[in-house]
Design a protein around this motif. Structure first.
Motif, PDB file in Angstrom:
ATOM      1  N   SER A 147      48.725  39.565  41.510  1.00  0.00           N
ATOM      2  CA  SER A 147      48.250  40.116  41.933  1.00  0.00           C
ATOM      3  C   SER A 147      49.226  39.918  43.466  1.00  0.00           C
ATOM      4  O   SER A 147      49.396  40.619  44.338  1.00  0.00           O
ATOM      5  CB  SER A 147      46.735  39.979  42.982  1.00  0.00           C
ATOM      6  OG  SER A 147      46.217  40.097  41.989  1.00  0.00           O
ATOM      7  N   ASP A 176      45.817  47.975  40.787  1.00  0.00           N
ATOM      8  CA  ASP A 176      46.196  45.784  39.929  1.00  0.00           C
ATOM      9  C   ASP A 176      44.300  46.102  39.484  1.00  0.00           C
ATOM     10  O   ASP A 176      43.304  46.482  39.701  1.00  0.00           O
ATOM     11  CB  ASP A 176      45.531  45.434  41.745  1.00  0.00           C
ATOM     12  CG  ASP A 176      45.721  43.878  40.746  1.00  0.00           C
ATOM     13  OD1 ASP A 176      45.194  43.553  39.600  1.00  0.00           O
ATOM     14  OD2 ASP A 176      46.034  43.172  42.136  1.00  0.00           O
ATOM     15  N   GLU A 177      44.617  45.869  37.917  1.00  0.00           N
ATOM     16  CA  GLU A 177      43.029  46.390  37.264  1.00  0.00           C
ATOM     17  C   GLU A 177      42.323  47.235  37.859  1.00  0.00           C
ATOM     18  O   GLU A 177      41.299  47.077  38.105  1.00  0.00           O
ATOM     19  CB  GLU A 177      42.447  44.637  37.906  1.00  0.00           C
ATOM     20  CG  GLU A 177      43.181  43.354  37.443  1.00  0.00           C
ATOM     21  CD  GLU A 177      42.270  42.124  37.422  1.00  0.00           C
ATOM     22  OE1 GLU A 177      41.306  42.033  36.675  1.00  0.00           O
ATOM     23  OE2 GLU A 177      43.136  41.170  37.897  1.00  0.00           O
TER      24      GLU A 177
HETATM   25 MG   LIG Z   1      44.648  39.252  40.595  1.00  0.00          MG
END
Ligand SMILES: [Mg+2]
Ligand SMILES: Nc1ncnc2c1ncn2[C@@H]1O[C@H](COP(=O)(O)OP(=O)(O)O)[C@@H](O)[C@H]1O
Lengths: 233, 410
Positions: free
Chosen positions: A46, A167-168
C-alpha cells in the motif's frame, strides 16, 4: 518502443524511526501493462501504491509518471496529476456518503472545472458501462459492496486516465461481486489499453494479470510473468 | 483546469444540508450580535429624530426662563414655584442683541366647560409672540393679536385635543363661547396638531389666552405684571452662545440680587436637554453595542469551533476529494463558503429579528425607529467578515491536510 508510463528507481520510504517500509524499490511499467502486486501483509504494497498515486512521497529515489518527475511536485500540481493521469480504486470504496452515484462519478470532472453539460452525460454513460443504469440517484448506503465498487471504478475512469491503481479492490467483496469487478478491470486493460496495477492477496485474481510483482519486507523479490513459481517466491 | 466557483458553492451547500439544528445553534451568536446592532442603530436613530422633532416643535433656538429657583437656605422651591419674573423683565430681555422674540407666560390648570362637556386642561396666558416662537398656526379661525392683548379681550385659541374633547367632530369650535373658571371666552381659533413633547406630554392639550386677560381674570397676580415663564428666542444657534449668561446678568440686576444670593429664576436651554437625552441614549446604545460585539466574537468562535469539528468529521471525505484531484484552493473555498453562509445566514436572521424588534419597540414607545440601508449593509459586511475571519483557520486546516493522512483517517 514507447516511453515507460511509470518509472520508479531505488525508492526508499520509512515512517519515523521504525524499520524502513520500502528499500531500494525499482520498477518500470510500459503503457498498457496489467500488473498484479502480491506480498504478505505489512510488506509495503500500500505504501508503494500511495507513492505511485502521488498521494505520498518517497524519502529517496526517483519516480517519473508519464514523463514527469514527481520528486518536487507542488500540492496543486500533484492534484492535477492525480486528476488527469490516475484513477484510484480503493479496498474501502471511498465514495462520498450522502451523494448520489452520479455525483460521485462526476466529482473528478467537477474538480477539473467541466460544466454540468459535459459531466452529467459522461457520468451517466460511465455508470451504464459498469451496469448501474438503474442506480444513478442511489446513495452509497443504498448499494451493495459490489455496486459501490463499480461506482468507484466509474469514478476512476471519469477523466479517462491512462493508469488505474487498485489496492485490493476485491478485498471487501464476496466471490460473485469479486469476479464481476475483475471482469470490468480486465476489460479496461484489454479493450481500452489502460495501464492497470492491482494489489491482491488472492492467487486466482493475480492470475488474471499479465505480470506479477512480489513484495517482501519492503523489497521486490519477484518481477516477471505470472507463474506458480512467482506466486510462491 | 480548476474547480468552478459555482461548483464549490454547490458542494458547500450540499454539505450543510445535513446538519440543520447544529447549523442553527451555531448561528445563534451571530443572530444575537447582528440583531443587537440593528436594534441599537434603529432605536438610536428613532430617539434622535424624535428628540429633534419635539425640540423643534417647542421652538427653535429657545431659552425658557422659569421663575423661582432657590431659597436663601438652599432649598429648591422648584422652577416656577414662586412668581419672580415680570413683564418688565421680558421687555428688557427683548432688547438684548440676538433676541428675535420674547413671550412672557402665566399658566394654570383650569376646568373648561362647553355646554354639557367638561375638560380640565392647562390654560396659558401668553403674548402673541408665543405663536411665533412655537411656530404654531391655526387649523381653523385665527390667532389673537396684540390688540386683543392690550384690550385684555376674553378670547381663546384652543389646542386640537381640547377641541376634540369639548366639541363634537362635526361642530366648528370657532366663534363658540366656552367657560374657563366660569368666565366666558370666545374661541377664535383651533391650533394645528403638534403631538407629544420631549417629556411625552400632549402639546395639543392646551388653551392659550392673552396674557393680560389671564392675569386679570383667571389667575390673579401676586404683584402687577408677574409671570411664571418667559420664552426667549434667539436669531440662530450661533446667537444662543453666551446669551444665557447675558440673560442671567440682566435678570440678576433687575431683581437686585446680591453677589452671594442665588438666582431666583432658572434659564433652560432645550437644545441642551435634547443633547442630554441623546447622550443617555448613546450610553444605552453603547451598552447594546458591546453586547453585540461580544456576541459577534462568541458567534465567530462558535463558527470556528463547528467548522473545526466539521473538518475532523470530514477528514476522509477531504482525502477522497484530494485523491481525485481537488486542489487546496477548492477545499479552502468550500469550507470558507460554508462558514460565510453560516454567518451570513445568522446575519440575515439577526437583521430580520432586530428589524422586527425595533418596529415593536417603536410602536410601543412611539419612536420613529427605522432600519437604515446603512445598518443592513453593516450587518452583511460584519457577518461576512466574521465568516471569513473565523472560518479561515479551519478551512486552511482542511486544505492543508496531506491526502494520504486524510485517507487513512479512521
Ligand atoms: Mg495494504
Ligand atoms: N502512516 C504510517 N505510520 C507508521 N507506520 C506505517 C504507516 N503506514 C504504514 N505503516 C507501516 O508500514 C508497513 C507497511 O504497510 P503497508 O504499506 O500498508 O503494507 P501492506 O499494504 O503491504 O500490508 C507496516 O508495518 C505498517 O505498519
Amino acid at each position: 518502443m514507447s516511453q515507460p508510463i511509470i518509472q520508479v528507481s531505488r525508492v526508499d520510504k520509512s515512517y519515523g524511526t521504525m524499520a524502513p517500509v520500502l528499500r531500494q524499490v525499482s520498477m518500470t511499467v510500459m503503457p498498457g501493462e496489467f500488473l498484479a502486486i502480491m506480498g504478505p501483509s505489512g510488506s509495503g504494497k500500500s505504501t508503494f501504491m500511495n507513492i505511485l498515486g502521488c498521494l505520498d512521497r518517497a524519502d529517496r529515489g526517483e519516480y517519473v509518471l508519464g514523463g514527469e518527475d514527481t520528486t518536487d511536485l507542488t500540492p496543486d500540481r500533484a492534484a492535477d496529476l492525480r486528476n488527469r493521469m490516475l484513477g484510484f480504486v480503493f479496498q474501502g470504496f471511498n465514495l462520498l456518503q450522502r451523494r448520489s452515484a452520479l455525483d460521485n462519478v462526476a466529482l473528478p470532472m467537477i474538480c477539473a472545472g467541466l460544466p454540468r453539460s459535459q459531466w452529467d452525460p459522461r457520468a451517466r454513460e460511465l455508470l451504464d458501462k459498469v451496469g448501474l443504469s438503474a442506480k444513478y440517484h442511489s446513495r452509497p448506503n443504498q448499494l451493495s459492496g459490489g455496486q459501490q465498487q463499480r461506482v468507484a471504478i466509474a469514478r476512476a475512469l471519469a477523466m479517462e486516465p491512462p493508469v488505474i491503481l487498485a489496492d485490493e479492490p476485491t478485498g471487501n467483496l464476496d466471490s460473485v461481486s469479486s469476479s464481476e469487478i475483475m471482469r470490468i478491470i480486465r476489460s479496461l486493460n484489454a479493450d481500452q489499453g489502460i495501464t492497470t496495477i492491482l494489489v491482491t492477496h488472492e492467487p486466482d485474481i493475480a492470475a488474471q494479470a499479465k505480470r506479477l510483482v512480489k513484495f517482501k519486507d519492503g523489497r521486490i523479490v519477484y518481477d516477471g510473468p505470472v507463474t506458480e513459481a512467482g506466486m510462491s517466491a | 483546469m480548476s474547480m468552478k466557483n459555482s461548483a464549490i458553492l454547490g458542494e458547500a451547500l450540499i454539505s450543510m444540508r445535513s446538519t440543520g439544528l447544529r447549523t442553527f445553534l451555531t448561528m445563534l451568536g451571530i443572530i444575537i450580535g447582528v440583531g443587537s446592532v440593528v436594534l441599537m442603530l434603529a432605536i438610536g436613530r428613532g430617539v434622535e429624530i424624535s428628540v429633534r422633532d419635539s425640540i423643534a416643535s417647542q421652538g427653535a433656538n429657545l431659552f425658557i426662563i422659569l421663575s423661582g429657583s432657590t431659597t436663601a437656605s438652599g432649598i429648591r422651591t422648584g422652577s416656577g414655584g414662586a412668581a419672580t419674573l415680570t413683564v418688565g423683565d421680558a421687555q428688557e430681555l427683548a432688547g438684548l442683541p440676538g433676541v428675535v422674540a420674547v413671550s412672557p407666560n402665566v399658566a394654570g390648570i383650569s376646568q373648561i366647560v362647553n355646554e354639557g362637556q367638561n375638560w380640565s386642561t392647562q390654560v396659558r396666558g401668553a403674548t402673541a409672540d408665543f405663536f411665533i416662537i412655537r411656530d404654531w398656526t391655526v387649523s381653523a379661525g385665527a390667532l389673537f393679536d396684540d390688540g386683543a392683548e392690550r384690550a385684555a379681550a376674553p378670547v381663546a385659541v384652543i389646542g386640537a385635543t381640547v377641541a376634540e374633547n369639548l366639541f363634537l367632530s362635526d361642530e366648528d369650535p370657532v366663534g363658540r363661547t366656552i367657560r374657563i373658571k366660569n368666565i366666558p371666552f370666545q374661541v377664535v381659533g383651533v391650533l394645528e396638531k403638534k403631538g407629544q413633547s420631549v417629556d411625552g406630554q400632549d402639546q395639543d392639550d392646551t388653551i392659550v389666552v392673552p396674557l393680560t386677560t389671564a392675569q386679570r381674570r383667571l389667575f390673579g397676580s401676586p404683584f402687577p405684571g408677574a409671570v411664571r415663564v418667559i420664552f426667549v428666542q434667539a436669531a440662530s444657534e450661533e446667537a444662543m452662545k453666551g446669551l444665557d449668561e447675558k440673560i442671567r446678568e440682566v435678570l440678576r440686576l433687575r431683581h437686585r440680587l446680591g453677589e452671594n444670593q442665588d438666582d431666583d429664576f432658572t434659564v433652560r436651554d432645550l437644545t441642551a436637554i435634547g443633547q442630554t437625552i441623546q447622550e443617555s441614549t448613546q450610553a444605552i446604545a453603547l451598552l447594546l453595542g458591546s453586547i453585540a460585539a461580544i456576541s459577534l466574537v462568541v458567534g465567530g468562535i462558535g463558527i470556528m469551533n463547528i467548522m473545526l469539528v466539521s473538518v475532523t468529521e470530514r477528514t476522509r471525505e477531504i482525502g477522497v476529494r484530494k485523491a481525485i484531484g481537488a486542489r487546496e484552493r477548492d477545499i479552502l473555498l468550500q469550507f470558507l463558503i460554508e462558514s460565510v453562509i453560516l454567518s451570513l445566514g445568522g446575519g440575515l436572521i439577526g437583521l430580520l429579528l432586530g428589524g422586527g424588534l425595533s418596529m415593536l419597540i417603536g410602536s410601543i414607545f412611539n419612536l420613529p425607529t427605522e432600519v437604515s440601508l446603512f445598518s443592513v449593509t453593516l450587518s452583511f459586511v460584519v457577518a461576512a467578515g466574521i465568516g471569513v475571519f473565523f472560518g479561515y483557520y479551519p478551512a486552511r486546516q482542511a486544505a492543508r491536510l496531506q491526502p494520504i493522512e486524510a485517507l487513512r483517517y479512521q
